[in-house]
Design a protein around this motif. Structure first.
Motif, PDB file in Angstrom:
ATOM      1  N   LYS A 247       0.824  -1.212   0.000  1.00  0.00           N
ATOM      2  CA  LYS A 247       0.000   0.000   0.000  1.00  0.00           C
ATOM      3  C   LYS A 247       0.852   1.253   0.000  1.00  0.00           C
ATOM      4  O   LYS A 247       0.535   2.234  -0.655  1.00  0.00           O
ATOM      5  CB  LYS A 247      -0.920   0.007   1.234  1.00  0.00           C
ATOM      6  CG  LYS A 247      -2.278  -0.635   0.999  1.00  0.00           C
ATOM      7  CD  LYS A 247      -3.219  -0.326   2.140  1.00  0.00           C
ATOM      8  CE  LYS A 247      -4.611  -0.883   1.842  1.00  0.00           C
ATOM      9  NZ  LYS A 247      -5.569  -0.557   2.910  1.00  0.00           N
ATOM     10  N   ASP A 248       1.966   1.217   0.740  1.00  0.00           N
ATOM     11  CA  ASP A 248       2.781   2.423   0.826  1.00  0.00           C
ATOM     12  C   ASP A 248       3.669   2.618  -0.400  1.00  0.00           C
ATOM     13  O   ASP A 248       4.426   3.563  -0.472  1.00  0.00           O
ATOM     14  CB  ASP A 248       3.642   2.413   2.085  1.00  0.00           C
ATOM     15  CG  ASP A 248       4.557   1.193   2.134  1.00  0.00           C
ATOM     16  OD1 ASP A 248       4.513   0.385   1.193  1.00  0.00           O
ATOM     17  OD2 ASP A 248       5.300   1.063   3.122  1.00  0.00           O
ATOM     18  N   SER A 249       3.591   1.694  -1.382  1.00  0.00           N
ATOM     19  CA  SER A 249       4.357   1.860  -2.616  1.00  0.00           C
ATOM     20  C   SER A 249       3.446   2.084  -3.810  1.00  0.00           C
ATOM     21  O   SER A 249       3.863   1.929  -4.947  1.00  0.00           O
ATOM     22  CB  SER A 249       5.228   0.624  -2.867  1.00  0.00           C
ATOM     23  OG  SER A 249       4.423  -0.492  -3.159  1.00  0.00           O
ATOM     24  N   ILE A 250       2.187   2.472  -3.565  1.00  0.00           N
ATOM     25  CA  ILE A 250       1.257   2.719  -4.660  1.00  0.00           C
ATOM     26  C   ILE A 250       1.792   3.844  -5.536  1.00  0.00           C
ATOM     27  O   ILE A 250       2.288   4.850  -5.046  1.00  0.00           O
ATOM     28  CB  ILE A 250      -0.140   3.059  -4.119  1.00  0.00           C
ATOM     29  CG1 ILE A 250      -0.777   1.793  -3.552  1.00  0.00           C
ATOM     30  CG2 ILE A 250      -1.036   3.636  -5.205  1.00  0.00           C
ATOM     31  CD1 ILE A 250      -2.066   2.035  -2.821  1.00  0.00           C
ATOM     32  N   ALA A 251       1.684   3.655  -6.826  1.00  0.00           N
ATOM     33  CA  ALA A 251       2.318   4.566  -7.774  1.00  0.00           C
ATOM     34  C   ALA A 251       1.735   5.969  -7.709  1.00  0.00           C
ATOM     35  O   ALA A 251       0.738   6.224  -7.055  1.00  0.00           O
ATOM     36  CB  ALA A 251       2.191   3.999  -9.191  1.00  0.00           C
ATOM     37  N   PHE A 252       2.347   6.861  -8.456  1.00  0.00           N
ATOM     38  CA  PHE A 252       2.009   8.277  -8.395  1.00  0.00           C
ATOM     39  C   PHE A 252       0.609   8.584  -8.907  1.00  0.00           C
ATOM     40  O   PHE A 252      -0.053   9.477  -8.419  1.00  0.00           O
ATOM     41  CB  PHE A 252       3.047   9.050  -9.220  1.00  0.00           C
ATOM     42  CG  PHE A 252       2.715  10.501  -9.421  1.00  0.00           C
ATOM     43  CD1 PHE A 252       2.922  11.424  -8.405  1.00  0.00           C
ATOM     44  CD2 PHE A 252       2.186  10.944 -10.613  1.00  0.00           C
ATOM     45  CE1 PHE A 252       2.613  12.755  -8.589  1.00  0.00           C
ATOM     46  CE2 PHE A 252       1.881  12.274 -10.798  1.00  0.00           C
ATOM     47  CZ  PHE A 252       2.101  13.180  -9.793  1.00  0.00           C
ATOM     48  N   HIS A 253       0.170   7.828  -9.926  1.00  0.00           N
ATOM     49  CA  HIS A 253      -1.054   8.189 -10.630  1.00  0.00           C
ATOM     50  C   HIS A 253      -2.249   8.270  -9.683  1.00  0.00           C
ATOM     51  O   HIS A 253      -2.593   7.296  -9.015  1.00  0.00           O
ATOM     52  CB  HIS A 253      -1.355   7.165 -11.733  1.00  0.00           C
ATOM     53  CG  HIS A 253      -0.222   7.011 -12.687  1.00  0.00           C
ATOM     54  ND1 HIS A 253       0.015   7.890 -13.704  1.00  0.00           N
ATOM     55  CD2 HIS A 253       0.761   6.088 -12.762  1.00  0.00           C
ATOM     56  CE1 HIS A 253       1.087   7.518 -14.383  1.00  0.00           C
ATOM     57  NE2 HIS A 253       1.558   6.439 -13.829  1.00  0.00           N
ATOM     58  N   PRO A 254      -2.935   9.413  -9.637  1.00  0.00           N
ATOM     59  CA  PRO A 254      -4.068   9.575  -8.725  1.00  0.00           C
ATOM     60  C   PRO A 254      -5.177   8.558  -8.966  1.00  0.00           C
ATOM     61  O   PRO A 254      -5.758   8.022  -8.037  1.00  0.00           O
ATOM     62  CB  PRO A 254      -4.544  11.006  -8.991  1.00  0.00           C
ATOM     63  CG  PRO A 254      -3.360  11.696  -9.593  1.00  0.00           C
ATOM     64  CD  PRO A 254      -2.626  10.641 -10.365  1.00  0.00           C
ATOM     65  N   SER A 297       5.447  10.247 -12.502  1.00  0.00           N
ATOM     66  CA  SER A 297       6.311  11.021 -11.608  1.00  0.00           C
ATOM     67  C   SER A 297       7.753  10.902 -12.092  1.00  0.00           C
ATOM     68  O   SER A 297       8.139   9.930 -12.755  1.00  0.00           O
ATOM     69  CB  SER A 297       6.194  10.502 -10.179  1.00  0.00           C
ATOM     70  OG  SER A 297       6.800   9.224 -10.076  1.00  0.00           O
ATOM     71  N   PHE A 298       8.546  11.912 -11.749  1.00  0.00           N
ATOM     72  CA  PHE A 298       9.956  11.886 -12.120  1.00  0.00           C
ATOM     73  C   PHE A 298      10.634  10.651 -11.524  1.00  0.00           C
ATOM     74  O   PHE A 298      11.513  10.041 -12.141  1.00  0.00           O
ATOM     75  CB  PHE A 298      10.640  13.169 -11.644  1.00  0.00           C
ATOM     76  CG  PHE A 298      11.965  13.439 -12.292  1.00  0.00           C
ATOM     77  CD1 PHE A 298      12.563  12.534 -13.153  1.00  0.00           C
ATOM     78  CD2 PHE A 298      12.635  14.631 -12.032  1.00  0.00           C
ATOM     79  CE1 PHE A 298      13.783  12.797 -13.756  1.00  0.00           C
ATOM     80  CE2 PHE A 298      13.859  14.908 -12.615  1.00  0.00           C
ATOM     81  CZ  PHE A 298      14.442  13.984 -13.477  1.00  0.00           C
ATOM     82  N   ALA A 299      10.220  10.251 -10.314  1.00  0.00           N
ATOM     83  CA  ALA A 299      10.806   9.065  -9.685  1.00  0.00           C
ATOM     84  C   ALA A 299      10.565   7.809 -10.520  1.00  0.00           C
ATOM     85  O   ALA A 299      11.454   6.978 -10.701  1.00  0.00           O
ATOM     86  CB  ALA A 299      10.233   8.889  -8.282  1.00  0.00           C
ATOM     87  N   GLU A 300       9.340   7.671 -11.061  1.00  0.00           N
ATOM     88  CA  GLU A 300       9.021   6.526 -11.921  1.00  0.00           C
ATOM     89  C   GLU A 300       9.841   6.572 -13.205  1.00  0.00           C
ATOM     90  O   GLU A 300      10.432   5.572 -13.625  1.00  0.00           O
ATOM     91  CB  GLU A 300       7.537   6.529 -12.276  1.00  0.00           C
ATOM     92  CG  GLU A 300       6.595   6.172 -11.154  1.00  0.00           C
ATOM     93  CD  GLU A 300       5.164   6.229 -11.644  1.00  0.00           C
ATOM     94  OE1 GLU A 300       4.566   5.147 -11.771  1.00  0.00           O
ATOM     95  OE2 GLU A 300       4.651   7.329 -11.901  1.00  0.00           O
TER      96      GLU A 300
END
Length: 367
Positions: A247-254, A297-300
């Motif tokens: 859950k705490d690694s859910i991707a950026f996309h809203p 996200s830039f991280a992705e």
């Protein structure tokens, strides 16, 4: 010595007629693993055949009877001249081999589709490994085709074609075109899911350090077995399943975040669409050496760029890492790609060897 260098040494020895029987067996074993070297060798063999045919014509002249001393003298002049042509031919062959080696080492290996290594069989298993900055295409023993993206490992048993269940293990990203056989199912194992072929062309993205695992169906049908709860999910063509590892690694996309939190199983299924510019699915654009990103996200994006450019990217702070980015890269160098991105994300960067440091524009020297 790297295998890429070894194969060119063996090819050179073959054309200098100094290849031993053991070395010839080694060369024949290596060539299928390096398609570019095999192609270059075929070109060299064609050139060699042309020269051999020319030499044969010259040799046929020996059997022409010389009618007088003057004819014999003219023939000896012709043979002395042919010796120069021979040396020119040898020089041409060496030049072709050097050019072929340079193309293979500096252009094909970093940018196209090399096999970084094919591991020696251990316990009846084969491994295909692609390093960062490279891709490759392989035909499995059962006729199935696989394209491996950068930084990926595919392993399979030697007897894959005869196995009751054809099984492969994947770490990384691969595009599969499966030779369908209902009597012998094909299954891809990743850390989070198993994908069972039902007559398909599909893409699997399962890098160990990514927060998500994805399976994208292009045509046919696949069944996905989620290992955490043994749930089975079937996809329709042009659908993608995204599995969130935690859950705490859910991707950026809203949109993904809302759906996945509401869904107790931490996955979503969504349709895929081609991008407007290239008319390619972003999920499989890497096959065309393109990186297409939309609202990532830039991280992705940084993770994908690390694999594409064989670097490590360090982003200094969360606000830059979370900046949403949309665009595409085709033939851009690393520096060109970063220059384009900083027009959107407003950052500065430094490249040191194989590392990239991203920091705020008001920071100097990454401090």
């Amino acid at each position: 010595m790297r295998m890429e260098e070894r194969i060119w040494i063996l090819i050179g020895k073959k054309f200098s007629s100094s290849l031993t029987e053991a070395e010839e067996e080694e060369l024949n074993r290596l060539l299928p693993q390096y398609p570019e070297a095999q192609y270059t060798m075929e070109v060299l063999q064609s050139c060699w055949k042309v020269r051999s045919d020319a030499d044969k014509l010259q040799q046929d002249d020996v059997f022409q009877p010389a009618e007088d001393a003057d004819a014999l003298f003219q023939y000896s002049i012709k043979k002395r001249g042919s010796r120069k042509v021979d040396w020119m031919g040898v020089g041409m062959m060496l030049l072709l081999m050097l050019v072929g080696f340079w193309i293979y080492r500096d252009l094909i290996v970093p940018l196209s589709e090399p096999v970084t290594s094919v591991a020696v069989n251990h316990a009846g298993s084969n491994q295909i490994i692609t390093r960062f900055g490279s891709r490759t295409h392989v035909v499995l023993p059962d006729g199935s085709q696989v394209w491996l993206n950068a930084g990926s490992v595919l392993s399979y048993a030697e007897d894959l074609a005869q196995a009751a269940v054809r099984e492969v293990n994947l770490q990384g990203e691969a595009y599969f075109d499966i030779h369908h056989d209902e009597a012998h199912p094909f299954v891809i194992h990743t850390a989070d899911m198993d994908i069972r072929d039902l007559g398909t062309v599909f893409n699997v993205k399962a890098y160990p350090n990514d927060p998500v695992t994805e399976a994208t169906l292009i045509s046919g049908a696949i069944e996905i077995i989620l290992k955490q709860n043994d749930q089975h999910v079937r996809l329709k063509p042009r659908e993608k399943l995204v599995w969130y590892k935690a859950k705490d690694s859910i991707a950026f996309h809203p949109a993904f975040r809302a759906d996945s939190i509401q869904h107790a199983l931490h996955y979503v299924v969504q349709e895929i669409y081609p991008d407007k510019k290239y008319k390619l699915y972003p999920e499989t654009a890497w096959l065309e050496n393109k990186l297409i990103f939309e609202n990532e996200s830039f991280a992705e994006l940084a993770r994908e760029m690390e694999r594409r450019y064989a670097v490590q990217i360090h982003i200094c702070c969360e606000d830059i890492a979370n900046t949403p980015l949309t665009g595409s890269f085709t033939d851009e160098t690393l520096q060109q790609a970063l220059d384009e991105l900083r027009l959107i994300a407003h950052f500065s960067y430094q490249i040191k060897d194989h590392e990239v440091f991203i920091f705020h524009q008001d920071q100097q020297d990454g401090n």
